[in-house]
Design a protein around this motif. Structure first.
Motif, PDB file in Angstrom:
ATOM      1  N   GLU A  47       0.838  -1.209   0.000  1.00  0.00           N
ATOM      2  CA  GLU A  47       0.000   0.000   0.000  1.00  0.00           C
ATOM      3  C   GLU A  47       0.867   1.251   0.000  1.00  0.00           C
ATOM      4  N   ALA A  48       1.948   1.186   0.796  1.00  0.00           N
ATOM      5  CA  ALA A  48       2.844   2.343   0.874  1.00  0.00           C
ATOM      6  C   ALA A  48       3.472   2.615  -0.496  1.00  0.00           C
ATOM      7  N   THR A  49       3.883   1.558  -1.174  1.00  0.00           N
ATOM      8  CA  THR A  49       4.501   1.718  -2.492  1.00  0.00           C
ATOM      9  C   THR A  49       3.524   2.353  -3.468  1.00  0.00           C
ATOM     10  N   ALA A  50       2.272   1.924  -3.406  1.00  0.00           N
ATOM     11  CA  ALA A  50       1.254   2.498  -4.299  1.00  0.00           C
ATOM     12  C   ALA A  50       1.053   3.981  -4.013  1.00  0.00           C
ATOM     13  N   LEU A  51       1.051   4.318  -2.715  1.00  0.00           N
ATOM     14  CA  LEU A  51       0.932   5.734  -2.337  1.00  0.00           C
ATOM     15  C   LEU A  51       2.107   6.537  -2.893  1.00  0.00           C
ATOM     16  N   MET A  52       3.295   5.975  -2.770  1.00  0.00           N
ATOM     17  CA  MET A  52       4.493   6.681  -3.249  1.00  0.00           C
ATOM     18  C   MET A  52       4.430   6.893  -4.756  1.00  0.00           C
ATOM     19  N   ARG A  53       3.944   5.862  -5.444  1.00  0.00           N
ATOM     20  CA  ARG A  53       3.862   5.963  -6.910  1.00  0.00           C
ATOM     21  C   ARG A  53       2.962   7.130  -7.299  1.00  0.00           C
ATOM     22  N   THR A  54       1.792   7.192  -6.641  1.00  0.00           N
ATOM     23  CA  THR A  54       0.853   8.275  -6.944  1.00  0.00           C
ATOM     24  C   THR A  54       1.453   9.625  -6.555  1.00  0.00           C
ATOM     25  N   GLY A  55       2.069   9.657  -5.367  1.00  0.00           N
ATOM     26  CA  GLY A  55       2.674  10.914  -4.912  1.00  0.00           C
ATOM     27  C   GLY A  55       3.706  11.434  -5.889  1.00  0.00           C
ATOM     28  N   LYS A  56       4.557  10.530  -6.380  1.00  0.00           N
ATOM     29  CA  LYS A  56       5.587  10.947  -7.340  1.00  0.00           C
ATOM     30  C   LYS A  56       4.954  11.408  -8.645  1.00  0.00           C
ATOM     31  N   LEU A  57       3.871  10.750  -9.053  1.00  0.00           N
ATOM     32  CA  LEU A  57       3.193  11.174 -10.283  1.00  0.00           C
ATOM     33  C   LEU A  57       2.566  12.550 -10.114  1.00  0.00           C
ATOM     34  N   VAL A  58       2.083  12.847  -8.898  1.00  0.00           N
ATOM     35  CA  VAL A  58       1.568  14.198  -8.636  1.00  0.00           C
ATOM     36  C   VAL A  58       2.692  15.201  -8.817  1.00  0.00           C
ATOM     37  N   ILE A  59       3.816  14.915  -8.168  1.00  0.00           N
ATOM     38  CA  ILE A  59       4.954  15.833  -8.209  1.00  0.00           C
ATOM     39  C   ILE A  59       5.398  16.075  -9.649  1.00  0.00           C
ATOM     40  N   GLN A  60       5.363  15.046 -10.462  1.00  0.00           N
ATOM     41  CA  GLN A  60       5.776  15.220 -11.865  1.00  0.00           C
ATOM     42  C   GLN A  60       4.693  15.882 -12.693  1.00  0.00           C
ATOM     43  N   SER A  61       3.444  15.412 -12.564  1.00  0.00           N
ATOM     44  CA  SER A  61       2.390  15.930 -13.444  1.00  0.00           C
ATOM     45  C   SER A  61       2.097  17.405 -13.172  1.00  0.00           C
ATOM     46  N   ARG A  62       2.292  17.847 -11.941  1.00  0.00           N
ATOM     47  CA  ARG A  62       2.071  19.266 -11.594  1.00  0.00           C
ATOM     48  C   ARG A  62       3.357  20.090 -11.650  1.00  0.00           C
ATOM     49  N   ALA A  63       4.455  19.439 -12.053  1.00  0.00           N
ATOM     50  CA  ALA A  63       5.749  20.135 -12.166  1.00  0.00           C
ATOM     51  C   ALA A  63       6.087  20.891 -10.871  1.00  0.00           C
ATOM     52  N   CYS A  64       5.939  20.202  -9.757  1.00  0.00           N
ATOM     53  CA  CYS A  64       6.224  20.833  -8.466  1.00  0.00           C
ATOM     54  C   CYS A  64       7.649  21.354  -8.418  1.00  0.00           C
ATOM     55  N   MET A  65       8.574  20.582  -9.017  1.00  0.00           N
ATOM     56  CA  MET A  65       9.983  20.958  -8.936  1.00  0.00           C
ATOM     57  C   MET A  65      10.348  22.076  -9.899  1.00  0.00           C
ATOM     58  N   ASP A  66       9.346  22.673 -10.524  1.00  0.00           N
ATOM     59  CA  ASP A  66       9.618  23.888 -11.294  1.00  0.00           C
ATOM     60  C   ASP A  66       9.190  25.131 -10.529  1.00  0.00           C
ATOM     61  N   CYS A  67       8.792  24.952  -9.259  1.00  0.00           N
ATOM     62  CA  CYS A  67       8.671  26.070  -8.328  1.00  0.00           C
ATOM     63  C   CYS A  67       9.495  25.759  -7.073  1.00  0.00           C
ATOM     64  N   HIS A  68       9.350  24.491  -6.611  1.00  0.00           N
ATOM     65  CA  HIS A  68      10.012  24.045  -5.384  1.00  0.00           C
ATOM     66  C   HIS A  68      11.320  23.330  -5.678  1.00  0.00           C
ATOM     67  N   THR A  69      12.075  23.108  -4.595  1.00  0.00           N
ATOM     68  CA  THR A  69      13.216  22.201  -4.697  1.00  0.00           C
ATOM     69  C   THR A  69      12.953  20.980  -3.826  1.00  0.00           C
ATOM     70  N   ILE A  70      13.573  19.857  -4.200  1.00  0.00           N
ATOM     71  CA  ILE A  70      13.627  18.675  -3.356  1.00  0.00           C
ATOM     72  C   ILE A  70      15.098  18.277  -3.319  1.00  0.00           C
ATOM     73  N   PHE A  71      15.637  18.117  -2.116  1.00  0.00           N
ATOM     74  CA  PHE A  71      17.089  17.944  -1.930  1.00  0.00           C
ATOM     75  C   PHE A  71      17.845  19.121  -2.549  1.00  0.00           C
ATOM     76  N   GLY A  72      17.179  20.281  -2.622  1.00  0.00           N
ATOM     77  CA  GLY A  72      17.818  21.456  -3.204  1.00  0.00           C
ATOM     78  C   GLY A  72      17.808  21.491  -4.713  1.00  0.00           C
TER      79      GLY A  72
END
Lengths: 198, 99, 464
Positions: A82-107
């Motif tokens: 279940e945790a892995t499935a959550l992570m998969r969705t979470g990462k897809l959110v981060i990519q599909s919304r281009a979070c890292m084009d406003c925020h940083t992760i690990f800088g």
């Protein structure tokens, strides 16, 4: 050794490149042991069932994550699957919304919005967003914020509404909790320790 | 590392390379135009670079390994412009004699 | 003119157009820092930034392709093989870029699913373009590689420069394969992502621009092949010798082992040394031809390349490369300062030089000189240096107030961003960005305007 002869330097270029690539290959194989889930620096995804802290380690001379007692996310203990499935969705959110084009992760990313590496541990959730959103837990406040960030700005640079659904928001929160458990060799430094120097 | 030491160390690192570059530029210009005063000025730049490397070694909170690396780089900076220039002259001279 | 040189001109035109798009979105992105509620929920910062950095990558890539297509037939003494395919791929490339840009402008995001990654936005920096477009780029690059290799085979001739170029194309294409995966684990995602980004801009692109500069030096300054080849091999040896393990300076904070702090910091600290050699070499070349060449703007831009590379990548990089500093500077405007300066010094200057080589050949003048190019040169350089200094000021303030003092929380980020040193830097960056943009317009004007006929210089005696 004729240093005016191009073939001398050609041999140098080829041998240097090959040696460096071989070293890089060995270091990569070793690094994978650290960075895969369950590796030395990256916990398994079901770490989201536990409390996560961040403390300065004098031996390492850096702050390190501290995995504590049970603290299920949203009050629900999840299996590894279940945790892995959550992570998969979470990462897809981060990519599909281009979070890292406003925020940083690990800088890494863009520098318009805050770094998210330790955002799970940010005091702002307790101090600002729990009161603002009227929620009682950190994760519920995070979900509410992610779904309607434009309703809860804290300063002039407000986060826009990215049409994040509730399921996507919950997965993202899970992702951010897991992210904060990764040993990043102390980045970011002094997190949440304003004014205190090691 | 204290906040002040952070900025001081970073600034010294940048100035170190800048001084090294100043040496490279002035030395080369001096050799190009046969102006010893420019070569001297370049050497002064290198002395500044070395002084900065010493300052980094003495005053910053970096570990000893990094300090040694920076001091060693300062020595290498001293060698790069004259060796490069001499090598370029040799290369071009050899090319001329082949024509 | 060879058919591939005509294609080259098309690539240059597209490159210059995208340089303009990059500049527009650069100005827009800078404006958000000053007016954060601008276009809120309509067109947000992240989309503007994506268009800014992706067009940067694409226009430089188009510049590289144009330069190689320009010199390839001259180098091998025959027309490039597979031209119809190359010409088709140019239009495929342009169409792909246009469609992706339209999608970024008007669709922007999708749901958290694979379809979004395939069609809309992959959200990984520099390679946000959806997977279908990434496939397009792979095909374009593969055809390019085919053009180069097939021409070498058909010509039954290889030069040292061509060997380096051909061998460089393999890792160039191989690491681009990381534009496709969407690894759940952020640590491994970033580990491989850096193979793409670092091995492009700090390795394979360095070698590629080295090959192009070697060809330009032979063309513009009449330097002998033996000399440029020797320098190219030395450069490859030093750049890859330091750069391959210098990749480690991206592996400080992503969950990787601690030994990367030492390895990355060490090799990265060596990186300025070959750049110093390049500065010496640039001055030597300037002198050998006594600052007189038949293409003044190209010559000045080549020289700017050597200095810009040393300062932007060398000085700026060295300042922030040690882990003890980088811990605080990483992911701040300090990084932005370094990134702008390094890209400009390492690649933009070189591509502009190549544009002027083309201009001279197209206009058919014996000597390319004039006044407008000087204005373009001055404004672009002054604008860039100003932007970079402004960003350095803001970045140092951010590292100091947000990271070192503030503890990197949201409140620390907010407080530092309101700090007068930071905001002054943002205003100054905007001001110099406008100057840079003005320089761009002068550059375009100059490239499009027919040059005046300048009398041919008397032959100068070679230095003893």
């Amino acid at each position: 050794m004729d240093i005016e002869d191009p073939s001398f330097w050609r041999a140098g270029a080829i041998s240097t490149t090959l040696v460096m690539l071989v070293v890089l290959a060995f270091l990569t194989i070793d690094s994978m042991g650290y960075i895969r889930p369950g590796g030395k620096h990256v916990p398994e995804y079901d770490v989201i069932n536990r409390h996560i802290g961040y403390q300065f380690d004098w031996n390492r001379r850096a702050a390190v994550p501290v995995i504590g007692d049970a603290e299920p996310l949203f009050g629900k203990t999840v299996t590894k699957t279940e945790a892995t499935a959550l992570m998969r969705t979470g990462k897809l959110v981060i990519q599909s919304r281009a979070c890292m084009d406003c925020h940083t992760i690990f800088g890494n990313g863009a520098y318009y919005a805050p770094d998210l590496t330790k955002s799970w541990l940010d005091p702002a959730w307790q101090q600002i967003w729990i009161p603002m959103t009227g929620k009682t837990t950190r994760e519920d406040a995070m979900v509410e914020f992610l779904m309607h960030p434009d309703k809860y700005p804290t300063w002039a640079r407000a986060m826009p509404n990215l049409q994040i659904t509730e399921d996507e928001a919950r997965a993202t929160v899970a992702y951010l909790k897991w992210l904060s458990s990764i040993d990043t060799n102390g980045f970011p430094a002094n997190f949440g320790q304003a004014g205190k120097q090691p | 590392m204290t906040p002040d030491a952070l900025l001081e160390t970073a600034a010294l690192m940048g100035l170190f390379v800048l001084a090294g570059g100043g040496y490279g530029g002035l030395y080369s210009a001096g050799r190009l135009w046969a102006r010893p005063v420019l070569i001297r000025a370049g050497e002064v730049c290198w002395l500044v670079a070395f002084a900065i490397a010493l300052a980094i070694a003495v005053w910053t909170p970096l570990d000893v390994g990094w300090k040694l690396l920076i001091l060693a780089s300062a020595i290498v900076y001293a060698l790069i412009p004259p060796f490069t220039w001499r090598y370029l002259e040799r290369l071009h001279h050899e090319q001329e004699s082949h024509r | 003119m060879y058919r591939s040189q005509k294609l080259s001109l098309r690539y240059y035109t597209a490159a210059v157009a995208l340089f303009g798009v990059m500049t527009v979105f650069g100005l827009l992105s800078a404006l958000y820092y000053l007016y954060p509620s601008m276009l809120f929920n309509v067109f947000n910062f992240n989309m503007s930034k994506i268009l800014h950095i992706d067009t940067l990558v694409i226009w430089l890539l188009m510049g590289f392709l144009g330069a190689v297509y320009w010199y390839l037939p001259k180098e091998l003494g025959r027309e490039v093989e597979g031209m119809w395919l190359a010409e088709l791929m140019f239009w495929v490339f342009c169409a792909t870029v246009a469609v992706v840009a339209v999608v970024f402008l008007f669709v922007q995001y999708g749901g958290a699913n694979e379809t979004s990654l395939w069609l809309i936005n992959q959200g990984r920096k520099y390679v946000e373009a959806p997977r279908w477009a990434a496939i397009g780029i792979v095909v374009v690059m593969a055809v390019f590689a085919y053009n180069v290799i097939a021409t070498c085979i058909k010509a039954q001739k290889m030069t040292g420069i061509m060997w380096v170029l051909v061998l460089d194309l393999i890792p160039l294409l191989a690491v681009y394969m990381d534009a496709f995966p969407s690894d759940t684990n952020m640590s491994t995602d970033l580990y491989w992502w850096w193979w793409l980004v670092h091995m492009w801009v700090e390795s394979t692109w360095e070698v590629l621009i080295g090959c192009i500069m070697a060809l330009v030096l032979m063309d513009v300054m009449g330097t002998s092949r033996r000399i440029v080849e020797t320098w190219l091999y030395i450069e490859v040896m030093l750049v890859l010798g330091a750069g391959i393990l210098g990749l480690g300076h991206h592996y400080f904070w992503i969950g990787t082992p601690q030994y990367w702090l030492s390895i990355g910091g060490f090799f990265s600290a060596l990186e300025p040394l070959p750049l110093l050699g390049m500065v010496v070499h640039a001055i030597y070349d300037a002198g050998t031809h006594r600052m007189k060449t038949n293409n003044q703007p190209a010559f000045y831009w080549i020289t700017a390349e050597a200095f810009g590379n040393f300062i932007g990548a060398g000085i700026w990089g060295f300042m922030m490369t040690l882990p003890q500093i980088n811990m605080f500077s990483h992911g701040t405007q300090w990084t932005v300062s370094h990134g702008h300066f390094a890209f400009y010094g390492a690649y933009v200057c070189g591509i502009i030089a190549v544009l002027y080589v083309a201009k001279q050949h197209v206009s058919g003048v014996d000597v390319l000189a004039g006044r407008a190019w000087k204005w373009g040169f001055g404004l672009l350089n002054f604008g860039m240096v100003g932007m970079v200094m402004a960003l350095l000021l803001a970045g140092m303030a951010q590292a100091f107030y947000e990271r070192a003092i503030g503890g990197s929380t949201l409140m620390a980020f907010t407080t530092a961003s309101e700090n007068p040193w930071f905001t002054s830097g943002m205003y100054a960056r905007m001001f110099f960005g406008v100057i840079f943009a003005a320089g761009y317009f002068v550059l375009v004007y100059d490239l499009l305007t027919s040059p005046k006929r300048v009398p041919v210089l008397q032959a100068q005696p070679e230095p003893a």
